[in-house]
Design an enzyme around this catalytic site. Structure first.
Site, PDB file in Angstrom:
ATOM      1  N   GLY A   7       0.828  -1.200   0.000  1.00  0.00           N
ATOM      2  CA  GLY A   7       0.000   0.000   0.000  1.00  0.00           C
ATOM      3  C   GLY A   7       0.857   1.243   0.000  1.00  0.00           C
ATOM      4  O   GLY A   7       1.444   1.589   1.021  1.00  0.00           O
ATOM      5  N   SER A 112      -0.868   7.334  13.354  1.00  0.00           N
ATOM      6  CA  SER A 112      -1.383   8.693  13.201  1.00  0.00           C
ATOM      7  C   SER A 112      -0.260   9.600  12.711  1.00  0.00           C
ATOM      8  O   SER A 112       0.907   9.400  13.042  1.00  0.00           O
ATOM      9  CB  SER A 112      -1.931   9.214  14.531  1.00  0.00           C
ATOM     10  OG  SER A 112      -2.486  10.502  14.385  1.00  0.00           O
ATOM     11  N   LYS A 162      -6.127   3.540  18.579  1.00  0.00           N
ATOM     12  CA  LYS A 162      -6.260   4.444  17.432  1.00  0.00           C
ATOM     13  C   LYS A 162      -7.725   4.794  17.180  1.00  0.00           C
ATOM     14  O   LYS A 162      -8.045   5.923  16.786  1.00  0.00           O
ATOM     15  CB  LYS A 162      -5.654   3.794  16.187  1.00  0.00           C
ATOM     16  CG  LYS A 162      -5.714   4.663  14.920  1.00  0.00           C
ATOM     17  CD  LYS A 162      -5.068   6.020  15.113  1.00  0.00           C
ATOM     18  CE  LYS A 162      -4.768   6.749  13.811  1.00  0.00           C
ATOM     19  NZ  LYS A 162      -5.845   6.826  12.856  1.00  0.00           N
ATOM     20  N   HIS A 165      -8.526   7.414  19.688  1.00  0.00           N
ATOM     21  CA  HIS A 165      -7.803   8.610  19.228  1.00  0.00           C
ATOM     22  C   HIS A 165      -8.619   9.347  18.174  1.00  0.00           C
ATOM     23  O   HIS A 165      -8.798  10.573  18.229  1.00  0.00           O
ATOM     24  CB  HIS A 165      -6.444   8.168  18.674  1.00  0.00           C
ATOM     25  CG  HIS A 165      -5.726   9.187  17.834  1.00  0.00           C
ATOM     26  ND1 HIS A 165      -6.106   9.487  16.527  1.00  0.00           N
ATOM     27  CD2 HIS A 165      -4.629   9.946  18.087  1.00  0.00           C
ATOM     28  CE1 HIS A 165      -5.286  10.396  16.035  1.00  0.00           C
ATOM     29  NE2 HIS A 165      -4.392  10.692  16.959  1.00  0.00           N
ATOM     30  N   ASN A 166      -9.151   8.608  17.204  1.00  0.00           N
ATOM     31  CA  ASN A 166      -9.911   9.252  16.146  1.00  0.00           C
ATOM     32  C   ASN A 166     -11.257   9.766  16.640  1.00  0.00           C
ATOM     33  O   ASN A 166     -11.752  10.780  16.157  1.00  0.00           O
ATOM     34  CB  ASN A 166     -10.099   8.286  14.977  1.00  0.00           C
ATOM     35  CG  ASN A 166      -8.858   8.184  14.123  1.00  0.00           C
ATOM     36  OD1 ASN A 166      -7.746   8.427  14.594  1.00  0.00           O
ATOM     37  ND2 ASN A 166      -9.017   7.811  12.860  1.00  0.00           N
ATOM     38  N   GLU A 169     -10.500  12.976  18.118  1.00  0.00           N
ATOM     39  CA  GLU A 169     -10.265  13.916  17.015  1.00  0.00           C
ATOM     40  C   GLU A 169     -11.583  14.513  16.515  1.00  0.00           C
ATOM     41  O   GLU A 169     -11.668  15.713  16.235  1.00  0.00           O
ATOM     42  CB  GLU A 169      -9.542  13.189  15.880  1.00  0.00           C
ATOM     43  CG  GLU A 169      -9.294  14.006  14.630  1.00  0.00           C
ATOM     44  CD  GLU A 169      -8.780  13.128  13.506  1.00  0.00           C
ATOM     45  OE1 GLU A 169      -9.425  13.094  12.442  1.00  0.00           O
ATOM     46  OE2 GLU A 169      -7.753  12.450  13.694  1.00  0.00           O
ATOM     47  N   TYR A 170     -12.613  13.678  16.411  1.00  0.00           N
ATOM     48  CA  TYR A 170     -13.919  14.176  15.977  1.00  0.00           C
ATOM     49  C   TYR A 170     -14.384  15.315  16.885  1.00  0.00           C
ATOM     50  O   TYR A 170     -14.857  16.361  16.421  1.00  0.00           O
ATOM     51  CB  TYR A 170     -14.961  13.050  16.033  1.00  0.00           C
ATOM     52  CG  TYR A 170     -15.033  12.153  14.820  1.00  0.00           C
ATOM     53  CD1 TYR A 170     -16.250  11.937  14.175  1.00  0.00           C
ATOM     54  CD2 TYR A 170     -13.918  11.495  14.338  1.00  0.00           C
ATOM     55  CE1 TYR A 170     -16.346  11.089  13.080  1.00  0.00           C
ATOM     56  CE2 TYR A 170     -13.994  10.655  13.251  1.00  0.00           C
ATOM     57  CZ  TYR A 170     -15.204  10.445  12.618  1.00  0.00           C
ATOM     58  OH  TYR A 170     -15.286   9.616  11.542  1.00  0.00           O
TER      59      TYR A 170
END
Length: 289
Positions: A7, A112, A162, A165-166, A169-170
């Site tokens: 990827g 991240s 994670k 964590h996200n 973030e929101y």
């Protein structure tokens, strides 16, 4: 170390380059032959000497599942697979168990840093067998800034961290968006980029996100060059689902997720600021008005 990387999109390419800059040998495979070093996953595995390490930066869900299914038949006892994408942590627990049956170690590495990771380093949260973590630790040390990586627990722990964590973030993005929307709607003719820069000088709301807000607002003060349509990547939903399962209140994250749903029906300044911030830190696509 020598590693295979599957990827080579925005973050994958940054990971490959940062590793190479620190002296590691990276062989990359991507569905786009123009950026691949090898023609197939089988060729990638064949080019690595055992015990092999292969790092995945593939979209969560079916794409990651397909790659791991193929790797199960290609890799062998003692090899390590690292999933650095945003996979659901329960999928990571299941995949770790499946690979372990073949003697293959699996690490879920919450990653991240977005498009800035190449220059600033990636924050890495690794879950799985500690022995596998220690085996690839030189790679993590090269990818992360100082104190920017850690072993966080058993299989699934990295992707769970994670996910949360996200979710956080929101909530942060929504708070900044609402505040700047209020400033923009007021009777005062604020220079919003200047306000963002000012607040980063010693105020309690200073942050890297606020630096990015200053950057985005300086380029487009009224955010007129994009539409306030904000996608959700899935991890906000997973975080809320987990909060419901655990009985943990998460009203700010819930409100932030629902606000993103609302963004698809309007074009508010608040949603345009979130779209601008996501583009600044992650290169996420923006929509024209």
């Amino acid at each position: 170390m020598k590693i295979g990387l599957v990827g080579l999109g925005r973050m994958g390419a940054g990971i490959a380059e940062r590793l190479r800059r620190d002296g590691h040998e990276v062989l990359g495979y991507d569905q786009n032959p123009a950026v691949s070093d090898v023609a197939s996953l089988r060729d990638l595995a064949a080019a690595l000497a055992p015990p092999r390490a292969v790092w995945l930066m593939v979209p969560a869900g079916e794409a990651t599942e397909a790659v791991i299914e193929e790797l199960v038949d290609i890799m062998s006892d003692g090899d390590i697979v690292v999933d650095g994408g945003n996979s659901y942590y329960k999928d990571s627990v299941r995949r770790a168990a499946k690979l372990k049956e073949r003697g293959i170690s699996f690490l879920d590495a919450g990653t991240s840093g977005g498009i800035w990771g190449l220059a600033d380093g990636f924050c890495l949260m690794a879950g799985g067998e500690r022995s596998a973590f220690e085996a690839i630790e030189p790679l993590l040390a090269s990818l992360a800034p100082e104190k920017g990586y850690a072993y966080v627990g058993a299989s699934g722990a990295g992707h769970f961290a994670k996910m949360v964590h996200n979710g956080i973030e929101y909530g942060l993005l929504e708070a900044y968006a609402e505040g700047f929307h209020l400033l923009e709607a007021s009777a005062f003719e604020y220079d919003l980029a200047k306000i963002a820069g000012l607040w980063n000088q010693g105020s309690v709301v200073r942050s890297w996100l606020l630096e990015l807000a200053e950057r985005g607002l300086a380029k487009d003060p009224k955010l007129e060059k994009l539409r306030g349509y904000v996608d959700d990547s899935g991890e906000g939903r997973w975080t809320l689902n987990e909060a419901v399962e655990q009985g943990v209140p998460a009203p700010a994250i819930a409100a932030a997720l629902f606000a993103r749903f609302t963004s698809r029906d309007d074009n508010s300044f608040a949603m345009r600021l979130i779209a601008a911030l996501r583009n600044e830190f992650g290169g996420h696509e923006v929509r024209e008005p």
